[in-house]
Design a protein around this motif. Structure first.
Motif, PDB file in Angstrom:
ATOM      1  N   HIS A 148       0.828  -1.204   0.000  1.00 29.28           N
ATOM      2  CA  HIS A 148       0.000   0.000   0.000  1.00 29.28           C
ATOM      3  C   HIS A 148       0.868   1.262   0.000  1.00 29.28           C
ATOM      4  O   HIS A 148       0.568   2.243  -0.694  1.00 29.28           O
ATOM      5  CB  HIS A 148      -0.945  -0.005   1.205  1.00 29.28           C
ATOM      6  CG  HIS A 148      -2.029   0.999   1.089  1.00 29.28           C
ATOM      7  ND1 HIS A 148      -3.142   0.812   0.308  1.00 29.28           N
ATOM      8  CD2 HIS A 148      -2.172   2.233   1.644  1.00 29.28           C
ATOM      9  CE1 HIS A 148      -3.921   1.875   0.389  1.00 29.28           C
ATOM     10  NE2 HIS A 148      -3.356   2.749   1.191  1.00 29.28           N
ATOM     11  N   GLY A 149       1.938   1.235   0.782  1.00 33.45           N
ATOM     12  CA  GLY A 149       2.856   2.372   0.801  1.00 33.45           C
ATOM     13  C   GLY A 149       3.525   2.574  -0.549  1.00 33.45           C
ATOM     14  O   GLY A 149       3.721   3.708  -0.992  1.00 33.45           O
ATOM     15  N   ALA A 150       3.869   1.475  -1.219  1.00 33.60           N
ATOM     16  CA  ALA A 150       4.469   1.569  -2.549  1.00 33.60           C
ATOM     17  C   ALA A 150       3.485   2.200  -3.533  1.00 33.60           C
ATOM     18  O   ALA A 150       3.870   3.043  -4.354  1.00 33.60           O
ATOM     19  CB  ALA A 150       4.916   0.186  -3.032  1.00 33.60           C
TER      20      ALA A 150
ATOM     21  N   SER B  58      12.156   6.037  -6.652  1.00 32.54           N
ATOM     22  CA  SER B  58      12.616   6.347  -5.292  1.00 32.54           C
ATOM     23  C   SER B  58      11.450   6.531  -4.341  1.00 32.54           C
ATOM     24  O   SER B  58      11.437   5.974  -3.230  1.00 32.54           O
ATOM     25  CB  SER B  58      13.486   7.611  -5.280  1.00 32.54           C
ATOM     26  OG  SER B  58      14.689   7.400  -5.973  1.00 32.54           O
ATOM     27  N   MET B  59      10.450   7.304  -4.749  1.00 31.60           N
ATOM     28  CA  MET B  59       9.317   7.572  -3.860  1.00 31.60           C
ATOM     29  C   MET B  59       8.438   6.341  -3.669  1.00 31.60           C
ATOM     30  O   MET B  59       7.831   6.169  -2.608  1.00 31.60           O
ATOM     31  CB  MET B  59       8.514   8.763  -4.380  1.00 31.60           C
ATOM     32  CG  MET B  59       9.302  10.068  -4.262  1.00 31.60           C
ATOM     33  SD  MET B  59       8.484  11.492  -4.992  1.00 31.60           S
ATOM     34  CE  MET B  59       7.269  11.843  -3.732  1.00 31.60           C
ATOM     35  N   THR B  60       8.413   5.455  -4.655  1.00 39.74           N
ATOM     36  CA  THR B  60       7.685   4.192  -4.503  1.00 39.74           C
ATOM     37  C   THR B  60       8.328   3.354  -3.402  1.00 39.74           C
ATOM     38  O   THR B  60       7.634   2.848  -2.505  1.00 39.74           O
ATOM     39  CB  THR B  60       7.668   3.412  -5.832  1.00 39.74           C
ATOM     40  OG1 THR B  60       6.987   4.191  -6.824  1.00 39.74           O
ATOM     41  CG2 THR B  60       6.993   2.062  -5.681  1.00 39.74           C
ATOM     42  N   ILE B  61       9.635   3.235  -3.450  1.00 35.33           N
ATOM     43  CA  ILE B  61      10.346   2.443  -2.442  1.00 35.33           C
ATOM     44  C   ILE B  61      10.283   3.128  -1.074  1.00 35.33           C
ATOM     45  O   ILE B  61      10.049   2.468  -0.054  1.00 35.33           O
ATOM     46  CB  ILE B  61      11.809   2.197  -2.879  1.00 35.33           C
ATOM     47  CG1 ILE B  61      11.830   1.366  -4.169  1.00 35.33           C
ATOM     48  CG2 ILE B  61      12.605   1.497  -1.770  1.00 35.33           C
ATOM     49  CD1 ILE B  61      13.186   1.298  -4.846  1.00 35.33           C
ATOM     50  N   MET B  62      10.462   4.440  -1.065  1.00 35.13           N
ATOM     51  CA  MET B  62      10.375   5.170   0.205  1.00 35.13           C
ATOM     52  C   MET B  62       8.997   5.018   0.836  1.00 35.13           C
ATOM     53  O   MET B  62       8.876   4.806   2.041  1.00 35.13           O
ATOM     54  CB  MET B  62      10.686   6.672  -0.028  1.00 35.13           C
ATOM     55  CG  MET B  62      12.126   6.942  -0.396  1.00 35.13           C
ATOM     56  SD  MET B  62      12.376   8.660  -0.932  1.00 35.13           S
ATOM     57  CE  MET B  62      12.462   9.478   0.669  1.00 35.13           C
TER      58      MET B  62
END
Length: 159
Positions: free
Chosen positions: A106-108, A147-151
């Motif tokens: 979900h965060g990804a 980057s923001m997907t992984i973060m």
């Protein structure tokens, strides 16, 4: 709401790891250098302490301030009670929903959406005025989306 500072610190380092791979010569590094006019000689003149130090600092800003509000739904409840974790409504909400949607997946998803809806437009607007190519725009925006997907995955899923 328990806050995982380790998740924020690890997420802050993601941009360095992704950048190491993304801008390597075997991935997009050579194309990026051509599109920016960067040379090996010019790159060696950089103040690496400044570049990497500020990269970590700005990545920390994203991981600490921006992304938690976009990838962790419980931050909305936290904001509604102005951080007062003793508010009875907040306590009841957290009892019922403390781990709802708190997964890496979900965060990804929300990190990806943030990259697509924030990083891409910002990168594209600046690049269009700088008369950069679409290859340049897609390489740089793609880096931020990944980057923001992984973060987002780390911040949301690591409880």
């Amino acid at each position: 709401m328990p806050f995982n500072f380790y998740a924020v610190l690890v997420a802050s380092l993601v941009t360095l790891v992704v950048g190491f791979v993304w801008y390597s010569p075997k991935v997009f590094g050579n194309i990026w250098m051509k599109e920016t006019g960067m040379t090996e000689e010019k790159a060696k003149q950089s103040n690496l302490v400044k570049v990497f130090g500020l990269t970590i600092f700005y990545s920390f800003m994203l991981a600490f301030v921006v992304l938690p509000n976009l990838v962790v739904h419980q931050m909305g409840a936290f904001g509604m009670v102005e951080g007062n974790v003793n508010d009875p409504a907040y306590i009841e909400f957290m009892k019922a929903h403390s781990n709802a949607f708190r997964t890496f997946k979900h965060g990804a998803l929300h990190g990806f959406i943030a990259g697509l809806c924030f990083a891409l437009p910002i990168t594209a607007i600046n690049s269009l005025f700088e008369q950069k190519s679409w290859r340049y725009i897609l390489i740089n925006a793609g880096y931020w989306i990944v980057s923001m997907t992984i973060m987002g995955a780390i911040i949301c899923g690591w409880k």
